[in-house]
Write an enzyme that holds these catalytic residues in place. Structure first.
Site, PDB file in Angstrom:
ATOM      1  N   ASP A 125      11.905  29.592  18.353  1.00  0.00           N
ATOM      2  CA  ASP A 125      11.982  30.221  17.022  1.00  0.00           C
ATOM      3  C   ASP A 125      11.420  31.643  17.048  1.00  0.00           C
ATOM      4  OD1 ASP A 125       9.394  29.305  17.415  1.00  0.00           O
ATOM      5  OD2 ASP A 125       9.065  28.863  15.301  1.00  0.00           O
ATOM      6  N   GLU A 145       4.201  30.018   5.263  1.00  0.00           N
ATOM      7  CA  GLU A 145       3.820  30.454   6.617  1.00  0.00           C
ATOM      8  C   GLU A 145       2.781  31.562   6.644  1.00  0.00           C
ATOM      9  OE1 GLU A 145       6.831  30.867   5.272  1.00  0.00           O
ATOM     10  OE2 GLU A 145       7.504  32.941   5.550  1.00  0.00           O
ATOM     11  N   LYS A 191      12.856  24.860   3.142  1.00  0.00           N
ATOM     12  CA  LYS A 191      13.429  26.004   3.860  1.00  0.00           C
ATOM     13  C   LYS A 191      13.642  27.195   2.935  1.00  0.00           C
ATOM     14  CE  LYS A 191      14.306  25.902   7.633  1.00  0.00           C
ATOM     15  NZ  LYS A 191      13.376  26.090   8.793  1.00  0.00           N
ATOM     16  N   ARG A 214      14.323  17.267   5.252  1.00  0.00           N
ATOM     17  CA  ARG A 214      13.009  17.159   4.607  1.00  0.00           C
ATOM     18  C   ARG A 214      13.153  17.442   3.115  1.00  0.00           C
ATOM     19  NH1 ARG A 214       9.868  21.341   8.370  1.00  0.00           N
ATOM     20  NH2 ARG A 214      11.960  22.209   8.443  1.00  0.00           N
ATOM     21  N   HIS A 237       9.892  33.022   5.979  1.00  0.00           N
ATOM     22  CA  HIS A 237      10.083  33.794   7.216  1.00  0.00           C
ATOM     23  C   HIS A 237      10.903  35.055   6.942  1.00  0.00           C
ATOM     24  CE1 HIS A 237       8.152  30.780   9.725  1.00  0.00           C
ATOM     25  NE2 HIS A 237       8.844  29.855   9.087  1.00  0.00           N
ATOM     26  N   TYR A 263       8.854  27.735   2.766  1.00  0.00           N
ATOM     27  CA  TYR A 263       8.898  28.621   3.938  1.00  0.00           C
ATOM     28  C   TYR A 263       9.943  29.704   3.676  1.00  0.00           C
ATOM     29  CZ  TYR A 263       6.427  25.146   6.857  1.00  0.00           C
ATOM     30  OH  TYR A 263       5.500  24.293   7.391  1.00  0.00           O
TER      31      TYR A 263
HETATM   32  N1  NAD Z   1      11.122  24.984  17.653  1.00  0.00           N
HETATM   33  C1  NAD Z   1      10.458  24.504  16.623  1.00  0.00           C
HETATM   34  O1  NAD Z   1      10.967  23.692  15.856  1.00  0.00           O
HETATM   35  C2  NAD Z   1       9.025  24.917  16.394  1.00  0.00           C
HETATM   36  C3  NAD Z   1       8.222  24.199  15.494  1.00  0.00           C
HETATM   37  C4  NAD Z   1       6.879  24.585  15.347  1.00  0.00           C
HETATM   38  C5  NAD Z   1       6.385  25.682  16.080  1.00  0.00           C
HETATM   39  N2  NAD Z   1       7.219  26.360  16.921  1.00  0.00           N
HETATM   40  C6  NAD Z   1       6.768  27.505  17.738  1.00  0.00           C
HETATM   41  O2  NAD Z   1       5.976  27.080  18.841  1.00  0.00           O
HETATM   42  C7  NAD Z   1       5.244  28.205  19.324  1.00  0.00           C
HETATM   43  C8  NAD Z   1       3.783  27.824  19.560  1.00  0.00           C
HETATM   44  O3  NAD Z   1       3.160  27.573  18.315  1.00  0.00           O
HETATM   45  P1  NAD Z   1       1.616  27.156  18.205  1.00  0.00           P
HETATM   46  O4  NAD Z   1       1.418  26.733  16.782  1.00  0.00           O
HETATM   47  O5  NAD Z   1       1.249  26.228  19.300  1.00  0.00           O
HETATM   48  O6  NAD Z   1       0.900  28.564  18.446  1.00  0.00           O
HETATM   49  P2  NAD Z   1      -0.653  28.767  18.811  1.00  0.00           P
HETATM   50  O7  NAD Z   1      -0.998  30.162  18.378  1.00  0.00           O
HETATM   51  O8  NAD Z   1      -1.476  27.637  18.304  1.00  0.00           O
HETATM   52  O9  NAD Z   1      -0.688  28.689  20.410  1.00  0.00           O
HETATM   53  C9  NAD Z   1      -0.067  29.638  21.245  1.00  0.00           C
HETATM   54  C10 NAD Z   1      -0.828  29.689  22.571  1.00  0.00           C
HETATM   55  O10 NAD Z   1      -0.059  30.519  23.462  1.00  0.00           O
HETATM   56  C11 NAD Z   1      -1.020  31.179  24.288  1.00  0.00           C
HETATM   57  N3  NAD Z   1      -0.390  32.293  24.984  1.00  0.00           N
HETATM   58  C12 NAD Z   1      -0.044  33.518  24.499  1.00  0.00           C
HETATM   59  N4  NAD Z   1       0.501  34.252  25.479  1.00  0.00           N
HETATM   60  C13 NAD Z   1       0.510  33.479  26.613  1.00  0.00           C
HETATM   61  C14 NAD Z   1       0.928  33.678  27.957  1.00  0.00           C
HETATM   62  N5  NAD Z   1       1.443  34.839  28.349  1.00  0.00           N
HETATM   63  N6  NAD Z   1       0.778  32.652  28.824  1.00  0.00           N
HETATM   64  C15 NAD Z   1       0.260  31.474  28.444  1.00  0.00           C
HETATM   65  N7  NAD Z   1      -0.177  31.238  27.185  1.00  0.00           N
HETATM   66  C16 NAD Z   1      -0.050  32.225  26.285  1.00  0.00           C
HETATM   67  C17 NAD Z   1      -2.116  31.583  23.301  1.00  0.00           C
HETATM   68  O11 NAD Z   1      -3.322  31.913  23.967  1.00  0.00           O
HETATM   69  C18 NAD Z   1      -2.227  30.324  22.447  1.00  0.00           C
HETATM   70  O12 NAD Z   1      -3.213  29.426  22.930  1.00  0.00           O
HETATM   71  C19 NAD Z   1       5.434  29.296  18.245  1.00  0.00           C
HETATM   72  O13 NAD Z   1       6.440  30.187  18.654  1.00  0.00           O
HETATM   73  C20 NAD Z   1       5.880  28.506  17.042  1.00  0.00           C
HETATM   74  O14 NAD Z   1       6.612  29.310  16.114  1.00  0.00           O
HETATM   75  C21 NAD Z   1       8.518  25.999  17.081  1.00  0.00           C
END
Ligand code: NAD
Length: 373
Positions: A270, A118, A75, A15, A96, A94
């Site tokens: 992550d 973030e 990044k 990116r 972190h 970003y």
């Molecule tokens: N791997 C990657 O490249 C990448 C990229 C973007 C985001 N992410 C990660 O994805 C994850 C989700 O992000 P998001 O933006 O959707 O967050 P978000 O806050 O929008 O949604 C998280 C959801 O999880 C629910 N939750 C919490 N505890 C729970 C449980 N025990 N059981 C079921 N549901 C539960 C919450 O109620 C919420 O609705 C984060 O860890 C974020 O950092 C990873």
């Protein structure tokens, strides 16, 4: 203001922090933009487009760090970049910080203003510069999951949409936030049977209203998770407990409930992942097998679709880059508490309490620094 955009140097990062149109807008605002040659190539933006937009293209990143008042990136600065940050320079990217003490102390020692995508907030309690990457990861999770369900990749050989006379694939989504919602739209659009689990009943209510008929919502508890693990072909981990490690929802022994060669895409990797068996992987080597279950746990999923991700990211960052360039971070922070939340380090002083707590460092108050400025 002189705004600089270096080429990203982190492994597998394609990116770029600013598109040519961003340079065009900033130049029209009366600023100067310098970009490193090749910075946009990984996202499909050649040097000529930056030149046509009025930017100056320079060969070396060192010239950007040397000359720019504000550096706009994607990044967190890598060690070689940290060493080049100038005292008082604004770095908008970003960071972190809570995950990296060396980065934190390095940026403090360089005396910069670390303005973190973030932690910028909005009136709805969201993180608007983080949301687009969750949207990308959510949609991509289904695309990747569908691919690894193919037999040659070790999957069950299930086509998510099915065909006439054959039932569609089953997709279980743990967490119905931004990632989970985007994953559900994608999986439902392909024709799969989708179940979303969440612990927030209000959220489940909203999802129930907005999702098509092939998406069902179920309250998340250990029994519901176990039952649906046995039903799923593809499981997507999308939970988040803000500022905490992801809750461990699926233990190694739970994998025994799953169908052989089904696929796990743990997007929450992550934050440590919501599967006990999840460990971070890379785009070059994205999957591994545990007890016959395919695991995909790439920690920076949006990097795989760099063009879409760059456009989605810069759509939301450019308006802030323009405001910073117009007012400077001090005046902008004094006027806008959501922007103030983005400032993690102010002229070398750490002003973000959770970061300070994570590393046992002392924290200054941004307000008092702004008053004294
Ligand atoms: N791997 C990657 O490249 C990448 C990229 C973007 C985001 N992410 C990660 O994805 C994850 C989700 O992000 P998001 O933006 O959707 O967050 P978000 O806050 O929008 O949604 C998280 C959801 O999880 C629910 N939750 C919490 N505890 C729970 C449980 N025990 N059981 C079921 N549901 C539960 C919450 O109620 C919420 O609705 C984060 O860890 C974020 O950092 C990873």
């Amino acid at each position: 203001m002189l705004i600089g955009v270096p080429t990203e140097v982190k492994t597998d990062e394609h990116r770029v922090g600013m598109r040519p149109v961003g340079a065009e807008v900033l130049v029209k605002d009366g600023h100067q933009v310098i970009v490193q040659s090749g910075c946009g190539i990984g996202s499909g933006f050649p040097d000529e487009a930056y030149v046509a937009a009025g930017a100056q293209v320079v060969a070396e990143a060192s010239e950007i760090w040397e000359r720019a008042d504000m550096v706009v990136k994607v990044k967190e600065p890598q060690p070689a970049e940290i060493a080049q940050i100038r005292n008082g320079q604004y770095v908008f990217t970003y960071f972190h910080f809570a995950a990296d003490k060396e980065l934190t102390t390095g940026c403090m020692e360089r005396g910069c203003w670390a303005i973190a995508y973030e932690t910028l907030t909005d009136d709805q309690g969201g993180l608007p510069l983080l949301t687009p990457m969750s949207e990308v990861a959510g949609k991509l999770s289904v695309q990747e999951g569908a691919k690894y369900l193919e037999r040659p990749f070790g999957g069950r050989g299930v086509l998510l949409g099915g065909v006439p006379g054959v039932e569609p694939g089953h997709v279980l989504i743990l967490g119905g936030g931004v990632v989970g919602t985007c994953a559900a739209w994608m999986a439902a659009g392909l024709g799969a049977e989708v179940v979303m689990l969440d612990i927030n009943v209000e959220r489940l209510r909203r999802l129930d209203e907005m999702m098509p008929a092939n998406v069902r919502t179920i309250y998340s508890d250990p029994e519901a998770i176990r039952e649906r693990l046995a039903w799923a072909d593809l499981v997507i981990g999308a939970v988040l407990v803000p500022a905490a490690k992801a809750p461990n929802l699926v233990s190694r022994s739970d994998l025994a409930f799953m169908r052989p060669a089904s696929v796990v895409v743990d997007v929450a990797i992550d934050q440590g992942g919501c599967f006990e068996t999840a460990r971070a992987t890379t785009h070059r080597d994205p999957i591994y097998d545990v007890d016959g279950i395919v695991h995909y746990c790439v920690a920076n999923m949006p990097g795989a679709v760099s063009r879409t991700s760059t456009i989605a990211l810069t759509n939301v960052t450019l308006p802030w880059a323009r405001k910073i360039a117009a007012m400077g971070p001090e005046a902008l922070a004094a006027n806008d508490p959501h922007f103030a939340n983005a400032i993690n380090i102010a002229g070398g002083r750490l002003v973000n309490a959770p970061v300070a707590e994570a590393h046992g460092l002392s924290c200054d108050s941004l307000d008092s620094l702004l008053v004294n400025a």
